[in-house]
Design an enzyme around this catalytic site. Structure first.
Site, PDB file in Angstrom:
ATOM      1  N   TYR A   1     -40.379 -57.532  -8.019  1.00 47.39           N
ATOM      2  CA  TYR A   1     -41.382 -56.726  -8.707  1.00 47.39           C
ATOM      3  C   TYR A   1     -41.799 -55.502  -7.903  1.00 47.39           C
ATOM      4  O   TYR A   1     -42.180 -54.485  -8.468  1.00 47.39           O
ATOM      5  CB  TYR A   1     -42.649 -57.561  -8.985  1.00 47.39           C
ATOM      6  CG  TYR A   1     -42.574 -58.428 -10.208  1.00 47.39           C
ATOM      7  CD1 TYR A   1     -41.515 -59.301 -10.411  1.00 47.39           C
ATOM      8  CD2 TYR A   1     -43.581 -58.379 -11.165  1.00 47.39           C
ATOM      9  CE1 TYR A   1     -41.467 -60.104 -11.536  1.00 47.39           C
ATOM     10  CE2 TYR A   1     -43.539 -59.178 -12.297  1.00 47.39           C
ATOM     11  CZ  TYR A   1     -42.484 -60.042 -12.475  1.00 47.39           C
ATOM     12  OH  TYR A   1     -42.445 -60.832 -13.578  1.00 47.39           O
TER      13      TYR A   1
ATOM     14  N   ASP B   1     -43.252 -69.835 -17.346  1.00 45.08           N
ATOM     15  CA  ASP B   1     -43.201 -69.794 -18.819  1.00 45.08           C
ATOM     16  C   ASP B   1     -42.442 -71.006 -19.342  1.00 45.08           C
ATOM     17  O   ASP B   1     -42.822 -71.627 -20.333  1.00 45.08           O
ATOM     18  CB  ASP B   1     -42.500 -68.523 -19.315  1.00 45.08           C
ATOM     19  CG  ASP B   1     -43.472 -67.381 -19.597  1.00 45.08           C
ATOM     20  OD1 ASP B   1     -44.493 -67.305 -18.892  1.00 45.08           O
ATOM     21  OD2 ASP B   1     -43.208 -66.569 -20.512  1.00 45.08           O
TER      22      ASP B   1
ATOM     23  N   ASP C   1     -31.562 -72.183 -10.568  1.00 47.51           N
ATOM     24  CA  ASP C   1     -30.914 -72.570 -11.827  1.00 47.51           C
ATOM     25  C   ASP C   1     -31.047 -74.076 -12.046  1.00 47.51           C
ATOM     26  O   ASP C   1     -31.329 -74.550 -13.156  1.00 47.51           O
ATOM     27  CB  ASP C   1     -29.450 -72.101 -11.884  1.00 47.51           C
ATOM     28  CG  ASP C   1     -28.665 -72.403 -10.610  1.00 47.51           C
ATOM     29  OD1 ASP C   1     -29.268 -72.859  -9.615  1.00 47.51           O
ATOM     30  OD2 ASP C   1     -27.429 -72.186 -10.611  1.00 47.51           O
TER      31      ASP C   1
ATOM     32  N   LYS D   1     -32.523 -69.107  -4.347  1.00 48.44           N
ATOM     33  CA  LYS D   1     -31.108 -68.956  -4.715  1.00 48.44           C
ATOM     34  C   LYS D   1     -30.352 -68.691  -3.422  1.00 48.44           C
ATOM     35  O   LYS D   1     -29.705 -67.653  -3.241  1.00 48.44           O
ATOM     36  CB  LYS D   1     -30.969 -67.815  -5.740  1.00 48.44           C
ATOM     37  CG  LYS D   1     -29.601 -67.684  -6.367  1.00 48.44           C
ATOM     38  CD  LYS D   1     -29.264 -68.784  -7.349  1.00 48.44           C
ATOM     39  CE  LYS D   1     -27.840 -68.614  -7.859  1.00 48.44           C
ATOM     40  NZ  LYS D   1     -27.399 -69.747  -8.706  1.00 48.44           N
TER      41      LYS D   1
ATOM     42  N   ASP E   1     -42.272 -66.295 -12.310  1.00 48.12           N
ATOM     43  CA  ASP E   1     -42.619 -65.766 -13.630  1.00 48.12           C
ATOM     44  C   ASP E   1     -41.828 -66.523 -14.700  1.00 48.12           C
ATOM     45  O   ASP E   1     -42.385 -66.990 -15.694  1.00 48.12           O
ATOM     46  CB  ASP E   1     -42.291 -64.265 -13.678  1.00 48.12           C
ATOM     47  CG  ASP E   1     -42.613 -63.656 -15.022  1.00 48.12           C
ATOM     48  OD1 ASP E   1     -43.701 -63.956 -15.556  1.00 48.12           O
ATOM     49  OD2 ASP E   1     -41.787 -62.881 -15.548  1.00 48.12           O
TER      50      ASP E   1
HETATM   51  C1  IPM Z   1     -47.266 -62.843 -16.021  1.00 49.34           C
HETATM   52  C2  IPM Z   1     -46.782 -61.715 -16.877  1.00 49.34           C
HETATM   53  C3  IPM Z   1     -46.711 -60.451 -16.033  1.00 49.34           C
HETATM   54  C4  IPM Z   1     -45.773 -60.737 -14.882  1.00 49.34           C
HETATM   55  C5  IPM Z   1     -46.263 -59.215 -16.813  1.00 49.34           C
HETATM   56  C6  IPM Z   1     -47.192 -58.915 -17.968  1.00 49.34           C
HETATM   57  C7  IPM Z   1     -46.096 -58.016 -15.927  1.00 49.34           C
HETATM   58  O1  IPM Z   1     -45.562 -62.031 -17.456  1.00 49.34           O
HETATM   59  O2  IPM Z   1     -48.387 -62.737 -15.464  1.00 49.34           O
HETATM   60  O3  IPM Z   1     -46.550 -63.831 -15.911  1.00 49.34           O
HETATM   61  O4  IPM Z   1     -44.546 -60.682 -15.044  1.00 49.34           O
HETATM   62  O5  IPM Z   1     -46.263 -61.031 -13.790  1.00 49.34           O
HETATM   63 MG    MG Z   2     -44.931 -64.015 -17.142  1.00 49.88          MG
END
Ligand code: IPM
Ligand code: MG
Length: 357
Positions: A141, A250, A222, A190, A246
């Site tokens: 990032y 999710d 992975d 990784k 990230d």
């Molecule tokens: C999160 C979000 C952010 C990230 C985005 C909105 C930049 O996906 O907080 O997980 O990738 O950190």
């Molecule tokens: Mg995110």
């Protein structure tokens, strides 16, 4: 008197923070905390109002606060702005960086009444309680980015950069979390491909020596993605790089029934930042529909980590569990036989539950 900055942001951010603030105020009343709440602009809303997604006043407000509650930023309206003016890259990432919030905690906890609603078999997720510790101010990032014209097209570069210091501090935080939990830490990388991951492993190994009570395991990213849906119960704390965290968080949110259930705390600096793990969901904005629970659970984390009010934090979590037990659901976690409610109603029910505890 503790100061809390409230940054609603964009999209559903505006609705979920209204609900979460109600719950925070109820918890403060209940436990006799003096709170001063101040709102600030961030993201597209700030860009529209003053031409910057992260105005200096907002940064100043954050710096003088004891904690920050953030909704979400971004939306199609601002997607075509230059990258540095876009809400994500122009506000959220610099805010995390400016405040030194290098550790992002994303607990994945499955509430008993939601086990049936998970996409996985019930016995895989029943009682699940894991914590993703995502490094938040380094890695892909924040490494150097470049885009240049070359014969026949473009060349782009994103850089995955870490110093041993950056790895060490987040590892230390993850180990101390693991020590307070079930004493297991899975460091995800990784290392069969990336140089940064080889260093990551080395540093995590050295930090591990300070925490003899914690069992360390390394796992390739992975494989971790696969293990999370194959046998999530094997995990206690997952420690990983920014981008991997990230993606994996999710994925892990599905175990809890919905991304709308996943809170987060970003720690490491003088002031903690609390926000749901999900985004601004522009498609659902303005409909009083979004699930506020991720933000309300983030309020619990705010009470616990920044205000050191464990009792109040636990009360908010108990209230969420009670309302789910009673069968109330937002659309994303709705099941037959339950009662579907909107954002404000869900917030109101949880507020009432905090008050009645
Ligand atoms: C999160 C979000 C952010 C990230 C985005 C909105 C930049 O996906 O907080 O997980 O990738 O950190
Ligand atoms: Mg995110």
């Amino acid at each position: 008197m503790k100061k809390v900055a409230v940054l609603p942001g964009d999209g559903i951010g505006m609705e979920i923070t209204v609900s979460a603030v109600k719950v925070l105020k109820a918890a403060a009343r209940k436990f006799g905390l003096q709170l001063e709440l101040k709102e600030g602009l961030i993201g597209g809303a700030a860009y529209d109002a003053c031409g910057s997604p992260l105005p200096a006043e907002t940064v100043a407000l954050c710096r003088e606060s004891d904690a920050i509650l953030l909704g979400a930023v971004g939306g199609p309206k601002w997607d075509n702005l230059p990258p540095d003016l876009r809400p994500e890259r122009g506000a959220l990432l610099p805010l995390r960086k400016l405040l030194g919030l290098y550790a992002n905690l994303r607990p994945v906890r499955v509430f008993a009444p939601l086990t049936g609603g998970c996409a996985l078999k019930q016995d895989l997720v029943a009682g699940l309680d894991l914590l993703v510790v995502r490094e938040l101010t380094g890695g892909l990032y924040f490494g150097e980015k470049k885009r240049e014209l070359i014969p026949g097209g473009w060349r782009v570069v994103d850089t995955l950069e870490y110093t041993s210091f950056e790895i060490e501090r987040v590892a230390r935080l993850a180990f101390s979390m693991a020590r307070q939990r079930r004493g297991r830490l899975t460091s995800v990388d990784k290392a069969n491909v990336l140089e940064s991951s080889i260093l990551w492993r080395e540093v995590v190994e050295t930090v591990a020596a300070e925490y003899p009570g914690v069992t360390l395991e390394h796992m390739l990213v992975d494989n971790c993605a696969m293990q999370l849906v194959r046998n999530p119960g094997q995990f206690d704390v997952i420690l990983t790089e920014n981008m991997f965290g990230d993606i994996l968080s999710d994925e892990a949110s599905v175990l809890a029934g919905s991304l709308g259930m996943l809170p987060s705390a970003s720690l490491g600096g003088h002031v903690g930042l609390y926000e749901p793990s999900h985004g601004s969901a522009p498609r659902h904005a303005g409909q009083d529909k979004a699930n506020p629970i991720a933000t309300i659970m983030s309020v619990a984390m705010l009470l616990r980590y920044s205000l050191r009010q464990e009792e109040a934090a636990a009360a908010v979590e108990t209230a969420v569990a009670a309302v789910l037990d009673e069968g109330y659901r937002t659309y994303d976690i709705m099941e037959t036989g339950c009662r579907q409610v909107g954002t404000q109603a869900m917030g109101g029910l949880i507020t009432a539950s905090v008050e009645s505890l």
